[in-house]
Design a protein around this motif. Structure first.
Motif, PDB file in Angstrom:
ATOM      1  N   THR A 108       0.813  -1.221   0.000  1.00 47.34           N
ATOM      2  CA  THR A 108       0.000   0.000   0.000  1.00 47.34           C
ATOM      3  C   THR A 108       0.843   1.266   0.000  1.00 47.34           C
ATOM      4  O   THR A 108       0.311   2.360   0.090  1.00 47.34           O
ATOM      5  N   THR A 109       2.158   1.127  -0.119  1.00 46.93           N
ATOM      6  CA  THR A 109       3.025   2.295  -0.004  1.00 46.93           C
ATOM      7  C   THR A 109       2.776   3.313  -1.109  1.00 46.93           C
ATOM      8  O   THR A 109       2.871   4.518  -0.894  1.00 46.93           O
ATOM      9  N   ALA A 110       2.442   2.816  -2.315  1.00 48.00           N
ATOM     10  CA  ALA A 110       2.248   3.742  -3.430  1.00 48.00           C
ATOM     11  C   ALA A 110       0.826   4.300  -3.446  1.00 48.00           C
ATOM     12  O   ALA A 110       0.474   5.062  -4.337  1.00 48.00           O
ATOM     13  N   LEU A 111       0.011   3.922  -2.476  1.00 45.06           N
ATOM     14  CA  LEU A 111      -1.410   4.296  -2.537  1.00 45.06           C
ATOM     15  C   LEU A 111      -1.738   5.402  -1.545  1.00 45.06           C
ATOM     16  O   LEU A 111      -1.049   5.607  -0.560  1.00 45.06           O
ATOM     17  N   ASP A 112      -2.828   6.086  -1.821  1.00 47.14           N
ATOM     18  CA  ASP A 112      -3.313   7.095  -0.892  1.00 47.14           C
ATOM     19  C   ASP A 112      -3.909   6.439   0.336  1.00 47.14           C
ATOM     20  O   ASP A 112      -4.300   5.276   0.309  1.00 47.14           O
ATOM     21  N   VAL A 113      -4.045   7.241   1.368  1.00 48.29           N
ATOM     22  CA  VAL A 113      -4.426   6.657   2.655  1.00 48.29           C
ATOM     23  C   VAL A 113      -5.828   6.048   2.632  1.00 48.29           C
ATOM     24  O   VAL A 113      -6.055   4.975   3.189  1.00 48.29           O
ATOM     25  N   THR A 114      -6.756   6.655   1.915  1.00 46.05           N
ATOM     26  CA  THR A 114      -8.092   6.052   1.900  1.00 46.05           C
ATOM     27  C   THR A 114      -8.097   4.780   1.060  1.00 46.05           C
ATOM     28  O   THR A 114      -8.785   3.814   1.381  1.00 46.05           O
ATOM     29  N   THR A 115      -7.304   4.772  -0.024  1.00 45.58           N
ATOM     30  CA  THR A 115      -7.194   3.567  -0.840  1.00 45.58           C
ATOM     31  C   THR A 115      -6.454   2.488  -0.057  1.00 45.58           C
ATOM     32  O   THR A 115      -6.798   1.304  -0.128  1.00 45.58           O
ATOM     33  N   GLN A 116      -5.445   2.894   0.703  1.00 44.56           N
ATOM     34  CA  GLN A 116      -4.706   1.959   1.531  1.00 44.56           C
ATOM     35  C   GLN A 116      -5.646   1.243   2.490  1.00 44.56           C
ATOM     36  O   GLN A 116      -5.585   0.020   2.642  1.00 44.56           O
ATOM     37  N   ALA A 117      -6.548   2.005   3.085  1.00 45.68           N
ATOM     38  CA  ALA A 117      -7.505   1.400   4.010  1.00 45.68           C
ATOM     39  C   ALA A 117      -8.343   0.348   3.287  1.00 45.68           C
ATOM     40  O   ALA A 117      -8.597  -0.737   3.826  1.00 45.68           O
ATOM     41  N   GLN A 118      -8.751   0.658   2.052  1.00 45.33           N
ATOM     42  CA  GLN A 118      -9.541  -0.310   1.288  1.00 45.33           C
ATOM     43  C   GLN A 118      -8.752  -1.593   1.045  1.00 45.33           C
ATOM     44  O   GLN A 118      -9.268  -2.707   1.231  1.00 45.33           O
ATOM     45  N   ILE A 119      -7.489  -1.433   0.628  1.00 48.85           N
ATOM     46  CA  ILE A 119      -6.693  -2.609   0.274  1.00 48.85           C
ATOM     47  C   ILE A 119      -6.385  -3.447   1.519  1.00 48.85           C
ATOM     48  O   ILE A 119      -6.454  -4.680   1.483  1.00 48.85           O
ATOM     49  N   LEU A 120      -6.079  -2.786   2.634  1.00 51.73           N
ATOM     50  CA  LEU A 120      -5.798  -3.541   3.855  1.00 51.73           C
ATOM     51  C   LEU A 120      -7.026  -4.318   4.302  1.00 51.73           C
ATOM     52  O   LEU A 120      -6.932  -5.487   4.693  1.00 51.73           O
ATOM     53  N   ASP A 121      -8.182  -3.680   4.208  1.00 56.05           N
ATOM     54  CA  ASP A 121      -9.426  -4.377   4.536  1.00 56.05           C
ATOM     55  C   ASP A 121      -9.624  -5.594   3.654  1.00 56.05           C
ATOM     56  O   ASP A 121     -10.003  -6.666   4.116  1.00 56.05           O
ATOM     57  N   LEU A 122      -9.342  -5.383   2.364  1.00 56.15           N
ATOM     58  CA  LEU A 122      -9.507  -6.467   1.402  1.00 56.15           C
ATOM     59  C   LEU A 122      -8.605  -7.643   1.755  1.00 56.15           C
ATOM     60  O   LEU A 122      -9.037  -8.798   1.782  1.00 56.15           O
ATOM     61  N   LEU A 123      -7.338  -7.331   2.054  1.00 62.67           N
ATOM     62  CA  LEU A 123      -6.394  -8.408   2.379  1.00 62.67           C
ATOM     63  C   LEU A 123      -6.859  -9.197   3.590  1.00 62.67           C
ATOM     64  O   LEU A 123      -6.806 -10.425   3.620  1.00 62.67           O
ATOM     65  N   ARG A 124      -7.353  -8.464   4.596  1.00 63.30           N
ATOM     66  CA  ARG A 124      -7.783  -9.132   5.811  1.00 63.30           C
ATOM     67  C   ARG A 124      -9.001 -10.024   5.558  1.00 63.30           C
ATOM     68  O   ARG A 124      -9.077 -11.157   6.032  1.00 63.30           O
ATOM     69  N   GLU A 125      -9.910  -9.479   4.769  1.00 61.60           N
ATOM     70  CA  GLU A 125     -11.139 -10.200   4.462  1.00 61.60           C
ATOM     71  C   GLU A 125     -10.828 -11.490   3.684  1.00 61.60           C
ATOM     72  O   GLU A 125     -11.357 -12.560   3.991  1.00 61.60           O
ATOM     73  N   ILE A 126      -9.913 -11.362   2.703  1.00 64.18           N
ATOM     74  CA  ILE A 126      -9.556 -12.528   1.902  1.00 64.18           C
ATOM     75  C   ILE A 126      -8.860 -13.580   2.759  1.00 64.18           C
ATOM     76  O   ILE A 126      -9.093 -14.775   2.636  1.00 64.18           O
ATOM     77  N   GLN A 127      -8.030 -13.099   3.671  1.00 65.91           N
ATOM     78  CA  GLN A 127      -7.335 -14.060   4.510  1.00 65.91           C
ATOM     79  C   GLN A 127      -8.305 -14.823   5.395  1.00 65.91           C
ATOM     80  O   GLN A 127      -8.182 -16.034   5.576  1.00 65.91           O
ATOM     81  N   GLU A 128      -9.303 -14.109   5.918  1.00 63.98           N
ATOM     82  CA  GLU A 128     -10.303 -14.778   6.741  1.00 63.98           C
ATOM     83  C   GLU A 128     -11.024 -15.849   5.941  1.00 63.98           C
ATOM     84  O   GLU A 128     -11.308 -16.926   6.424  1.00 63.98           O
ATOM     85  N   ARG A 129     -11.304 -15.515   4.679  1.00 66.48           N
ATOM     86  CA  ARG A 129     -12.055 -16.433   3.840  1.00 66.48           C
ATOM     87  C   ARG A 129     -11.211 -17.637   3.419  1.00 66.48           C
ATOM     88  O   ARG A 129     -11.665 -18.763   3.417  1.00 66.48           O
ATOM     89  N   THR A 130      -9.946 -17.388   3.020  1.00 72.16           N
ATOM     90  CA  THR A 130      -9.165 -18.472   2.432  1.00 72.16           C
ATOM     91  C   THR A 130      -8.236 -19.148   3.427  1.00 72.16           C
ATOM     92  O   THR A 130      -7.678 -20.198   3.132  1.00 72.16           O
ATOM     93  N   GLN A 131      -8.069 -18.547   4.595  1.00 70.99           N
ATOM     94  CA  GLN A 131      -7.184 -19.110   5.610  1.00 70.99           C
ATOM     95  C   GLN A 131      -5.754 -19.308   5.126  1.00 70.99           C
ATOM     96  O   GLN A 131      -5.054 -20.233   5.539  1.00 70.99           O
ATOM     97  N   MET A 132      -5.300 -18.451   4.219  1.00 68.20           N
ATOM     98  CA  MET A 132      -3.894 -18.540   3.824  1.00 68.20           C
ATOM     99  C   MET A 132      -3.049 -17.758   4.831  1.00 68.20           C
ATOM    100  O   MET A 132      -3.560 -16.990   5.634  1.00 68.20           O
ATOM    101  N   SER A 133      -1.720 -17.984   4.754  1.00 73.30           N
ATOM    102  CA  SER A 133      -0.808 -17.195   5.564  1.00 73.30           C
ATOM    103  C   SER A 133      -0.387 -15.978   4.756  1.00 73.30           C
ATOM    104  O   SER A 133      -0.294 -16.051   3.539  1.00 73.30           O
ATOM    105  N   VAL A 134      -0.151 -14.883   5.453  1.00 73.36           N
ATOM    106  CA  VAL A 134       0.266 -13.669   4.761  1.00 73.36           C
ATOM    107  C   VAL A 134       1.570 -13.178   5.383  1.00 73.36           C
ATOM    108  O   VAL A 134       1.728 -13.184   6.602  1.00 73.36           O
TER     109      VAL A 134
END
Lengths: 385, 344, 346
Positions: B200-226
């Protein structure tokens, strides 16, 4: 580690303890752009060697007459198409270079003249022997040459690379050819350099309508095919001009087209540099436009220009060779590598006298050397990148 | 040591990096980009690797995937990856970097998300093309099926109208959308581990929040390690379960996220946490600083690499001997002579 | 409200960039990078301009310094002599005598210093350009400046490549200070630095402000950094200012939904605060084709019909707190509070 030095102790909590530690790094920290470039260039082995090769070639061009031993213009039907002749270095166990004398015969079947070494006749080679008279570096008259034979008739005895159809010594002609081939491009490159930097600079600096105009002119010039242009120009030159004069004129005209590449490079650099923060900082500090150009912009692309020029020179050399070979550039009696290669135009001569191709060798070596050198310079050109 | 996170009922780590050393042999000398890093990744959990420039966090990730470029080389250490639950772990460090096995793992079982999504796509192909290609490279599926899966993936990462977006070129997307596509591509082969390098370093702070949320949500769903690699302590606090703090090629501290932020043990971690600007600070207050700056990797200090900047510097110890990563509490490891004596 | 005139007052500043298409490069539209903004900065204070990339904050900074010519509007600057000049209207030549009173600190510590010049030449260049002819005088001033930014004067013969990012940024600050400016425009001065170095530069800027009475316009995207340095903060969204308030007020009690979302999106360096965040839907509006009404309405949770049709004006809802939102008085928004969420103890 840099340790606190008493009175500066107050600063030390802010200072980098670990930034500069050794004398070598201290040296780097005060190194100018050119030093950094040199250090980087030095690591480029091939470019270093190429640079030396090129320097050697230009030395040859300077001392061409000294290195030649036979008058390059002296024709002699009896010595036509002699094959290169081996040099024997040891005579009865002692270092005493000599060549065998040659005896000309007619082949009874082909009626061609053939030359055979005469083992009875050993001609000793002398260093700094006397030969034909010339002006060394155009300064003073002398008749000393690097090698020769006693009595000064080297053209009758030594044929290191053989002779051409008119019996002229190829080695000597190749030495003399260096002069023209290596220098004729310089004028053209210099002219396109000046034009390129000037017009590219104006284009990149002012932008707007001037930029558009110059860019369109460049595009038009670049669309002109060069070979027909050469042919036309070669035909249009005044008849009373000497061959070198004509060729020189054509190079100059070609360089009027050739500046476009460099102009584009320079314009691109100017456009990029105009956006650099340090240029804006200078503007905000009230630094004059002229000083910004001279102090900030020019030094940061000078090295690129040097590299570009080094890469442009072989183009000039190869186009001289190619055009002369086609009969559009230099013509005899001028002596250049291209002119020498003209003799090797038909397959028959090449098959019977392959040594006529030997002028291709310096062309290849010099072009490669220039390209390697140019690559090395280009890689070293931006030591901060 | 790397198995420290195991306790009775917990499954073994999916990835164990042990004393990894990746050096770069340049003309100017050897750069020890990673110099003896050890850490473990638990299944279904997020490991955050945090550190400043030159700390070796990205090179660690590249070493795991075996994409370290010349003149870099893994010179020592093990990277044990549990490919299947019951199989023997594979040592990625020993594999041929061009071989079939690592190719199957790279992009298939371990996927990577880069900082700058623009440069990780080819500009000449549509995003759909590139994801379909990745899927077909790792899985035996037909083109139509791969395309359907791609649309599904794009929908999953929150791209509106994926049926249409799939045929767009990377330059037609905004930075945030490109990063989503990048994540979709990484997820295309159901990886066991997702490595996100400054996602998220190249992204704006509001977009960063979206991407971090997305990563967390996907991890919950797929149970992969990050494995999330960042310089931003905020991102680490938001995302990580376990934290690895690196400095100049070494792990200086590791442990669960709450301990790292609330009971940091290593002076570097402590100083870093104190010195970062915080949104909770009183306006116009000065921050405690860490003196000096990070040394150039060519002149890495002897002994503990942090000692020239360290407030707890002990002369004769820290500048002579190299501290080892040792347990300092029930769950934390730190590499500092405040907690153990030099081995002589 | 200040009694004396502000050092800088920006009124209705606009900067549009033409969008050209096709072979003839015809103008097909206008990119409204800065779209009618007004604010002021008092002498000795720090005003931060925050927003996401493309919001026009950097364009605003460059217009103020006249590195870019504004399309419309006034930039009123109080000179050292006490006169007020409009830098947006003056011809470039007439501006020259006042240039040195406004200087800039750049984001990138690498491209902002000419790598081919020594530190001495870099810092002394503004002096030379402004008539300090004696080399001794320049040397003395450079020494002073280097000590001011906590660098060793012995460093002045070195080239920038010998320095780390943080040190280069100090050199850039020394150069900006060389001519005793009253206004410093700092464009993201710490965002390219390592986190452990950011604090050094921020502290230095705070110290210098106290020592020299400087006025800062601080352009940044990082709200945590902004909080440390500013007296007041102006938030920009798609070329417009949506809110200006004193730092504490803005962070504790934002009145614009965009400010609230921005504050909420900042990752908090404390794992115990993984709270419900406001995650904005959609993307930042395209300044070439902004939405109707309030530019923020497509992403705003509080939008009503009026927001879609009518562009809100900046309104002072409390002394010193201006907001451009139709519903600023009726909605309650959540800020961040230093009292309840102190920094983690370390």
């Amino acid at each position: 580690m840099t340790q606190s030095t008493g009175e500066r102790g107050a600063f030390d909590s802010q200072f980098d303890h670990a930034s500069i530690t050794t004398a070598a790094e201290e040296r780097v920290s005060v190194a100018t752009q050119w030093q950094l470039m040199w250090w980087r260039f030095r690591k480029h082995r091939l470019a270093m060697i190429s640079g030396m090769v090129i320097a050697a070639f230009y030395l040859v061009a300077l001392g061409a007459d000294f290195l030649a031993y036979a008058d390059p213009h002296k024709t002699e039907a009896f010595r036509s198409l002699i094959a290169p002749q081996p040099v024997h270095f040891f005579d009865e166990g002692r270092f005493r270079p000599y060549v065998f004398g040659l005896v000309g015969k007619r082949d009874p079947r082909t009626f061609k003249r053939v030359y055979e070494p005469d083992p009875e006749q050993k001609i000793a080679l002398r260093l700094f022997a006397e030969g034909y008279e010339y002006k060394f570096l155009g300064l003073f008259k002398t008749n000393r040459h690097l090698i020769g034979v006693d009595g000064g008739a080297a053209e009758e005895a030594i044929f290191l690379l053989g002779t051409d159809q008119l019996g002229r010594d190829l080695w000597s002609r190749m030495m003399i050819a260096c002069r023209l081939s290596l220098t004729i491009g310089l004028a053209g490159v210099t002219l396109s350099l000046v034009l390129g930097v000037l017009l590219g600079g104006i284009s990149g600096l002012y932008g707007g309508a001037i930029d558009t105009l110059i860019q369109r002119v460049i595009e038009i010039l670049r669309s002109i095919p060069t070979i027909p242009l050469w042919m036309g120009l070669a035909a249009a030159m005044p008849r009373d001009w000497g061959v070198v004069q004509v060729y020189f004129a054509i190079t100059v005209i070609l360089s009027l087209i050739g500046w476009t590449d460099l102009a584009r490079v320079v314009r691109g650099r100017f456009l990029a540099l105009r956006e650099e923060d340090f240029v804006l900082a200078a503007e905000l500090a009230g630094v004059s436009q002229m000083r910004i150009i001279l102090r900030h912009m020019v030094p940061s692309f000078l090295s690129h220009i040097i590299a570009a020029t080094t890469l442009a020179l072989p183009n000039m050399i190869i186009s001289e060779t190619a055009l002369s070979f086609l009969g559009l550039g230099l013509r005899p009696p001028a002596v250049s590598w291209g002119v020498l290669l003209q003799d090797a135009q038909n397959i028959q001569t090449v098959a019977i006298s392959p040594w006529l191709l030997s002028a291709a060798l310096p062309v290849i070596v010099v072009i490669l050397a220039f390209n390697f050198l140019g690559d090395g310079l280009r890689d070293a050109a931006d030591p901060y990148g | 040591m790397a198995n420290r996170l195991m306790n009775g009922n917990e499954p073994p780590p999916i990835l164990t990096v042990d004393k990894l050393k990746t050096y770069f042999f340049t003309d100017e000398g050897t750069v020890k980009a990673v110099d003896g890093a050890s850490f473990a990744v638990r299944p279904g959990k997020t490991v955050g690797i945090v550190g400043e420039s030159g700390c070796g966090k990205s090179v660690s990730a590249m070493s795991i995937l075996r994409i370290v470029d010349d003149p870099g080389r893994i010179v020592a250490g093990e990277i044990l990856f549990q490919r299947a639950d019951d199989a023997e772990p594979v040592d990625l460090a020993k594999l041929d970097a061009e071989g079939n096995e690592i190719r199957a793992i790279r992009g298939g079982e371990i996927a990577l998300v880069f900082q700058e999504p623009m440069t990780s796509f080819s500009p000449h192909y549509t995003i759909g093309n590139q994801i379909v290609e990745t899927i077909q490279l790792h899985q035996d599926v037909g083109k139509a099926e791969a395309r359907n899966r791609t649309i599904e993936l794009l929908r999953m990462v929150g791209i509106p109208r994926p049926e249409r977006r799939i045929d767009e070129y990377p330059f037609e997307l905004s930075g945030g959308l490109r990063q989503r596509v990048m994540i979709a591509m990484a997820l295309s082969c159901n990886p066991k581990i997702l490595i996100a390098d400054e996602p998220t370093t190249a992204l704006d702070v509001t977009t960063q929040a979206q991407i971090l949320d997305l990563l967390r949500e996907i991890q919950e769903r797929t149970q992969m390690s990050v494995i999330i690699i960042t310089h931003d302590m905020g991102v680490i606090a938001e995302m990580a379960d376990d934290v690895i703090v690196m400095y100049l090629g070494r792990v200086v501290e590791s442990g669960p996220v709450d301990e790292i932020f609330h009971q940091p043990k290593h002076p570097y971690t402590q100083a870093l946490l104190r010195s970062i600007p915080s949104i909770f600070a009183e306006p116009r207050t000065k921050l405690p600083t860490i003196a000096g700056s990070i040394p150039h990797p060519h002149n890495r200090p002897a002994g503990c690499p942090f000692h020239p900047r360290c407030a707890e510097f002990m002369p004769g110890k820290c500048d002579r001997h190299e501290p080892q990563l040792r347990p300092v509490s029930a769950s934390q490891l730190a590499s500092c002579f405040l907690y153990h004596e030099p081995d002589i | 409200m200040p009694i004396e005139a502000p050092l800088l007052e920006v009124r209705n500043l606009k900067r549009f960039f033409p969008i050209r298409r096709g072979l003839l490069r015809r103008v097909v539209g206008q990119l409204r990078a800065v779209d009618d903004i007004s604010f002021h900065i008092n002498r000795g204070e720090t005003l931060s301009l925050v927003g996401e990339s493309g919001c026009g904050k950097t364009t605003t900074a460059r217009c103020i310094l006249r590195a870019l010519k504004p399309t419309a509007g006034e930039v009123l600057f109080q000179t050292a002599a006490g006169d007020v000049i409009d830098t947006a209207a003056l011809p470039k030549g007439a501006l020259q005598p006042f240039r040195h009173q406004m200087q800039m600190i750049f984001q990138d510590p690498f491209s902002s210093l000419n790598p081919r010049m020594t530190v001495f030449d870099i810092i002394a260049e503004p002096l030379l350009a402004n008539g300090v002819k004696s080399r001794d005088q320049r040397r003395q001033r450079v020494e002073e400046l280097l000590e001011l930014v906590r660098l060793r004067p012995e460093f002045m013969q070195r080239f920038p490549h010998a320095f780390s990012g943080g040190q280069r940024q100090r050199i850039g600050i020394a150069r900006a200070l060389a001519l005793n400016p009253s206004l410093i425009v700092a464009d993201e001065p710490v965002s390219a630095l390592d986190v452990s170095v950011q604090a050094q530069i921020l502290n230095l800027m705070l110290d210098l402000q106290d020592e020299l009475g400087l006025t800062y316009l601080f352009v940044a995207h990082d709200l945590s950094v902004v909080k440390h340095i500013s007296d007041r903060v102006a938030v920009m969204y798609v070329g417009k200012i949506v809110e200006i308030a004193e730092t504490d007020r803005l962070f504790k009690a934002p009145k614009h939904p965009y400010t609230e979302a921005l504050l909420s999106a900042v990752p908090k360096p404390d794992p115990r605060l993984r709270s419900e965040r406001i995650v904005l839907a959609g993307e930042v509006a395209d300044p070439a084709q902004p939405p109707t009404g309030c530019y923020f309405h497509p992403r705003c949770a509080h939008a009503i019909d009026r927001c879609r049709s009518e562009t809100p004006k900046l309104e002072e809802i409390q002394p010193g707190h201006v907001v451009a939102c139709h519903r600023a008085r009726e909605i309650t928004l959540k800020g961040v509070d230093a009292q309840s969420n102190g920094k983690p103890s370390a």
